[in-house]
Write an enzyme that holds these catalytic residues in place. Structure first.
Site, PDB file in Angstrom:
ATOM      1  N   TYR A  86      27.212   0.033 123.604  1.00 37.83           N
ATOM      2  CA  TYR A  86      27.608   0.415 122.219  1.00 37.83           C
ATOM      3  C   TYR A  86      26.346   0.082 121.163  1.00 37.83           C
ATOM      4  O   TYR A  86      26.258   0.914 120.465  1.00 37.83           O
ATOM      5  CB  TYR A  86      28.795  -0.457 121.651  1.00 37.83           C
ATOM      6  CG  TYR A  86      29.611  -0.053 120.584  1.00 37.83           C
ATOM      7  CD1 TYR A  86      30.518   0.833 120.598  1.00 37.83           C
ATOM      8  CD2 TYR A  86      29.142  -0.576 119.503  1.00 37.83           C
ATOM      9  CE1 TYR A  86      31.074   1.109 119.522  1.00 37.83           C
ATOM     10  CE2 TYR A  86      29.864  -0.239 118.119  1.00 37.83           C
ATOM     11  CZ  TYR A  86      30.658   0.769 118.451  1.00 37.83           C
ATOM     12  OH  TYR A  86      31.457   0.876 117.014  1.00 37.83           O
ATOM     13  N   PHE A 138      23.423  27.581 104.363  1.00 39.74           N
ATOM     14  CA  PHE A 138      24.507  27.831 105.854  1.00 39.74           C
ATOM     15  C   PHE A 138      25.619  27.325 105.426  1.00 39.74           C
ATOM     16  O   PHE A 138      25.816  26.574 104.276  1.00 39.74           O
ATOM     17  CB  PHE A 138      23.654  26.801 106.736  1.00 39.74           C
ATOM     18  CG  PHE A 138      24.421  27.102 108.118  1.00 39.74           C
ATOM     19  CD1 PHE A 138      24.257  28.264 108.730  1.00 39.74           C
ATOM     20  CD2 PHE A 138      25.269  26.209 108.726  1.00 39.74           C
ATOM     21  CE1 PHE A 138      25.053  28.577 109.950  1.00 39.74           C
ATOM     22  CE2 PHE A 138      26.008  26.350 109.698  1.00 39.74           C
ATOM     23  CZ  PHE A 138      25.940  27.628 110.495  1.00 39.74           C
ATOM     24  N   THR A 139      26.686  27.861 106.132  1.00 43.89           N
ATOM     25  CA  THR A 139      28.183  27.618 105.890  1.00 43.89           C
ATOM     26  C   THR A 139      28.510  26.189 105.497  1.00 43.89           C
ATOM     27  O   THR A 139      28.852  25.731 104.558  1.00 43.89           O
ATOM     28  CB  THR A 139      28.903  28.373 106.677  1.00 43.89           C
ATOM     29  OG1 THR A 139      28.529  27.876 108.111  1.00 43.89           O
ATOM     30  CG2 THR A 139      28.985  29.766 106.845  1.00 43.89           C
ATOM     31  N   ASP A 229      16.195  21.273 106.967  1.00 48.56           N
ATOM     32  CA  ASP A 229      16.906  21.390 108.076  1.00 48.56           C
ATOM     33  C   ASP A 229      16.386  22.079 109.173  1.00 48.56           C
ATOM     34  O   ASP A 229      15.839  23.407 109.123  1.00 48.56           O
ATOM     35  CB  ASP A 229      18.371  22.522 107.598  1.00 48.56           C
ATOM     36  CG  ASP A 229      19.101  22.663 108.631  1.00 48.56           C
ATOM     37  OD1 ASP A 229      18.878  22.308 109.834  1.00 48.56           O
ATOM     38  OD2 ASP A 229      20.185  23.136 108.361  1.00 48.56           O
ATOM     39  N   LYS A 272      21.307  22.938 118.726  1.00 51.41           N
ATOM     40  CA  LYS A 272      20.325  23.807 118.599  1.00 51.41           C
ATOM     41  C   LYS A 272      18.832  23.297 118.923  1.00 51.41           C
ATOM     42  O   LYS A 272      18.287  23.646 120.130  1.00 51.41           O
ATOM     43  CB  LYS A 272      20.192  24.634 117.394  1.00 51.41           C
ATOM     44  CG  LYS A 272      21.519  25.415 117.214  1.00 51.41           C
ATOM     45  CD  LYS A 272      21.496  26.082 115.706  1.00 51.41           C
ATOM     46  CE  LYS A 272      22.399  26.850 115.484  1.00 51.41           C
ATOM     47  NZ  LYS A 272      22.648  28.141 115.419  1.00 51.41           N
ATOM     48  N   ARG A 395      28.855  37.718 110.547  1.00 51.66           N
ATOM     49  CA  ARG A 395      28.322  36.968 109.457  1.00 51.66           C
ATOM     50  C   ARG A 395      28.149  37.953 108.460  1.00 51.66           C
ATOM     51  O   ARG A 395      27.328  38.478 108.090  1.00 51.66           O
ATOM     52  CB  ARG A 395      26.848  36.520 109.860  1.00 51.66           C
ATOM     53  CG  ARG A 395      26.954  35.528 111.062  1.00 51.66           C
ATOM     54  CD  ARG A 395      26.880  33.825 110.429  1.00 51.66           C
ATOM     55  NE  ARG A 395      28.439  33.516 110.300  1.00 51.66           N
ATOM     56  CZ  ARG A 395      28.514  32.293 110.556  1.00 51.66           C
ATOM     57  NH1 ARG A 395      27.851  31.414 110.668  1.00 51.66           N
ATOM     58  NH2 ARG A 395      29.899  31.914 110.188  1.00 51.66           N
ATOM     59  N   PHE A 461      36.676  31.930 108.681  1.00 50.74           N
ATOM     60  CA  PHE A 461      36.225  32.514 109.654  1.00 50.74           C
ATOM     61  C   PHE A 461      36.693  31.846 110.752  1.00 50.74           C
ATOM     62  O   PHE A 461      36.700  32.404 112.043  1.00 50.74           O
ATOM     63  CB  PHE A 461      34.758  32.859 109.657  1.00 50.74           C
ATOM     64  CG  PHE A 461      33.776  31.858 109.448  1.00 50.74           C
ATOM     65  CD1 PHE A 461      33.698  31.251 108.173  1.00 50.74           C
ATOM     66  CD2 PHE A 461      33.343  31.091 110.435  1.00 50.74           C
ATOM     67  CE1 PHE A 461      32.514  30.212 108.239  1.00 50.74           C
ATOM     68  CE2 PHE A 461      32.533  30.074 110.477  1.00 50.74           C
ATOM     69  CZ  PHE A 461      32.383  29.762 109.324  1.00 50.74           C
TER      70      PHE A 461
HETATM   71  N1  F0G Z   1      22.268  24.190 109.830  1.00 54.52           N
HETATM   72  C1  F0G Z   1      21.951  25.012 110.497  1.00 54.52           C
HETATM   73  C2  F0G Z   1      20.787  25.963 110.012  1.00 54.52           C
HETATM   74  C3  F0G Z   1      22.657  25.582 111.607  1.00 54.52           C
HETATM   75  O1  F0G Z   1      22.518  26.738 112.155  1.00 54.52           O
HETATM   76  C4  F0G Z   1      24.008  24.844 111.826  1.00 54.52           C
HETATM   77  C5  F0G Z   1      24.830  25.200 112.959  1.00 54.52           C
HETATM   78  C6  F0G Z   1      24.084  23.461 111.134  1.00 54.52           C
HETATM   79  C7  F0G Z   1      23.186  23.304 110.141  1.00 54.52           C
HETATM   80  C8  F0G Z   1      25.156  22.673 111.498  1.00 54.52           C
HETATM   81  O2  F0G Z   1      25.158  22.189 112.815  1.00 54.52           O
HETATM   82  O3  F0G Z   1      26.805  22.905 114.340  1.00 54.52           O
HETATM   83  O4  F0G Z   1      25.672  21.037 114.819  1.00 54.52           O
HETATM   84  O5  F0G Z   1      27.151  20.917 113.089  1.00 54.52           O
HETATM   85  N2  F0G Z   1      25.105  26.333 113.319  1.00 54.52           N
HETATM   86  C9  F0G Z   1      25.944  26.988 114.330  1.00 54.52           C
HETATM   87  C10 F0G Z   1      25.754  28.285 114.669  1.00 54.52           C
HETATM   88  C11 F0G Z   1      27.109  26.691 114.162  1.00 54.52           C
HETATM   89  O6  F0G Z   1      26.528  29.138 115.424  1.00 54.52           O
HETATM   90  O7  F0G Z   1      25.035  29.009 113.745  1.00 54.52           O
HETATM   91  P1  F0G Z   1      26.204  21.699 113.655  1.00 54.52           P
END
Ligand code: F0G
Length: 488
Positions: A86, A138-139, A229, A272, A395, A461
């Site tokens: 832990y 980003f979303t 990021d 990623k 998208r 979405f």
């Molecule tokens: N920033 C970027 C540029 C991303 O593409 C993503 C995730 C995140 C932050 C958030 O990271 O999913 O680990 O919480 N992109 C995924 C996609 C969801 O399908 O493009 P996460």
């Protein structure tokens, strides 16, 4: 003219060269391709939302490259020697050491994924009235900033939204616009400027090192932090190396170090970057680190695992190391460039130049007979699944949120994203995708729109359900059977 990032492609003597994988495959997973009637049933039950399909009904899963990239033998081996404790595990020390080595930042906070970093960053730095300029949102990033009372200002260059372009770095920030935004709002309202590597929502488009240097200069002038990021850094590094003349003699490691040195905070989704599952925040800023650290046990877990399994942390450490190897990171961009070029030959409208992450189809032009309020990118995603078993991701307007009055926020672009999980698909599978997309383009007039039957308020979405506005899917199936006969 962009050279389409193929500089290191091995030349063939007979005919056109194709991307050549610099790895071999030693573990395989069986796939199935359900017949078209079963696909119709599956997409109807999923409310025409590809997020709600079961993977057993999917042939090629191109929804995302998040958490689904193929791991290397070295990553799998490292997972076996994870130290499960832990607090204070050896695994954490190894990961921390690797992030220090690669990003040259001494402080590291582990998190369970990218948006968890965004939650911690936004809670720490964003207040009511804060303005956060960025190359593009980003979303999940935007949602966290807005949840904390801030607003997002996008300062992309004009070419960013030109679907068909030959600008090599469409993810660059417009420095003049940025300066104006700082002047209008005042530096004290701007907790940080966010730069996203491999700008996701405009088609995985990179930002140049030269542009980042420009942003840094401006930030130094006004005393503003840069948050980077790095989730899509691997592709971005490849594009800097192959498209930015002054960087061609630099190693990937050197480019990474220089990028890091231009930033105050780096965060990443390790789903990623590093081809595993998890996330993390790196910085040299002790004060901000201490503030963020307070939130870690609340939202993530103890300081030495942050919600991740130790096995994943070992895999991330090795994955980060492998990201520094050009032969390892070139596969995604080269496969994507191949797909983009072949689709262009068929006249299919795609985002150019080819970016990272995946191939992006321009649904606005593909389905120019549909209004944005009929969700063309969502309709195209449902149609492609129906005729191929391929799962892509909408998208476009469907991925936006309604405004407070309930009006649609029309998206700048309507894209169907076909992500290219790294080292997962073979070239023949990519050729199958090209074939079915080409067929769909020839029959595009048959595709109609969608409307919501269940519409969540936030990030709709993910869970929203939709119906077709006519029986267009039945007509599409008829044409498919007519043209393909017994073939699935
Ligand atoms: N920033 C970027 C540029 C991303 O593409 C993503 C995730 C995140 C932050 C958030 O990271 O999913 O680990 O919480 N992109 C995924 C996609 C969801 O399908 O493009 P996460």
């Amino acid at each position: 003219m962009v050279e389409n990032s193929r500089s290191r492609q091995i030349k063939f003597h007979f005919g056109d060269s194709v991307p050549l994988e610099m790895h071999k495959v030693r573990i395989v997973q069986k796939l199935s391709l359900p017949p078209v009637e079963d696909r119709f049933k599956a997409i109807s039950e999923a409310g025409n939302n590809t997020f709600l399909l079961n993977n057993r009904d999917v042939f090629l899963d191109m929804l995302t490259d998040s958490g689904v990239n193929a791991m290397s033998d070295r990553q799998l081996a490292a997972m076996m020697v994870a130290d499960d404790s832990y607090a204070g595990s050896e695994t954490f020390c190894r990961l921390e050491k690797k992030t220090r080595e690669i990003f040259n930042k001494k402080l590291f906070l582990p998190t369970h994924q990218g948006r968890a970093c965004e939650n911690i960053l936004a809670r720490t730095l964003v207040n009511a009235g804060s303005v956060v300029p960025m190359n593009y949102h980003f979303t999940t990033t935007k949602a966290h900033i807005v949840e904390n009372g801030g607003t997002v200002e996008e300062v992309y260059i004009d070419e960013a939204l030109e679907v068909d372009s030959n600008h090599p770095f469409k993810g660059n920030m417009d420095l003049e616009k940025l300066k104006n935004i700082i002047k209008i709002n005042g530096a004290e309202k701007i907790p940080f400027i966010r730069i996203e590597a491999g700008t996701n929502l405009i088609g995985g488009q990179p930002v140049s090192l030269a542009n980042m240097r420009g942003v840094r200069k401006l930030c130094d002038q006004y005393g503003i932090m840069i948050v980077f990021d790095a989730s899509l850094l691997a592709d971005n590094l490849y594009f800097i190396k192959t498209r930015e003349k002054e960087c061609q003699e630099m190693s990937i490691r050197e480019i990474t170090q220089e990028i890091s040195n231009l930033t105050d905070i780096i965060y990443f989704s390790a789903r990623k970057l590093g081809n595993a599952r998890g996330g993390g925040i790196c910085t040299n800023n002790e004060q901000v680190y201490l503030q963020m650290r307070e939130l870690l046990p609340l939202y993530e877990g103890f300081l030495t695992y942050g919600g991740m399994s130790v096995r994943e942390m070992e895999a991330i450490a090795v994955g980060l190391d492998e990201t520094m190897d050009e032969d390892m990171i070139n596969q995604g961009p080269q496969f994507i460039a191949f797909m983009v070029e072949e689709l262009q030959k068929k006249g299919v409208p795609v985002v150019t130049p080819a970016g990272g992450l995946g191939c992006h189809i321009d649904a606005m032009r593909f389905l120019d007979h549909l209004a944005q309020t009929e969700y063309p990118a969502g309709s195209l995603a449902a149609a492609l699944y129906l005729v191929s078993g391929i799962r892509g991701m909408e998208r476009g307007t469907l991925s936006e949120q309604r405004d407070e009055a309930g009006n649609e926020t029309l998206s700048n672009m309507e894209l169907l994203r076909l992500a290219m999980p790294r080292r997962v698909f073979t070239l023949s599978q990519v050729k199958y995708a090209i074939d079915r997309i080409g067929w769909l383009y020839e029959n595009r007039q048959l595709i109609g729109g969608l409307s919501f039957t269940e519409e969540p308020r936030v990030l709709r979405f993910f869970f929203g359900k939709l119906q077709t506005r006519s029986d267009w899917q039945l007509k599409l199936i008829d044409k498919f059977k007519n043209d393909f006969g017994d073939s699935l």
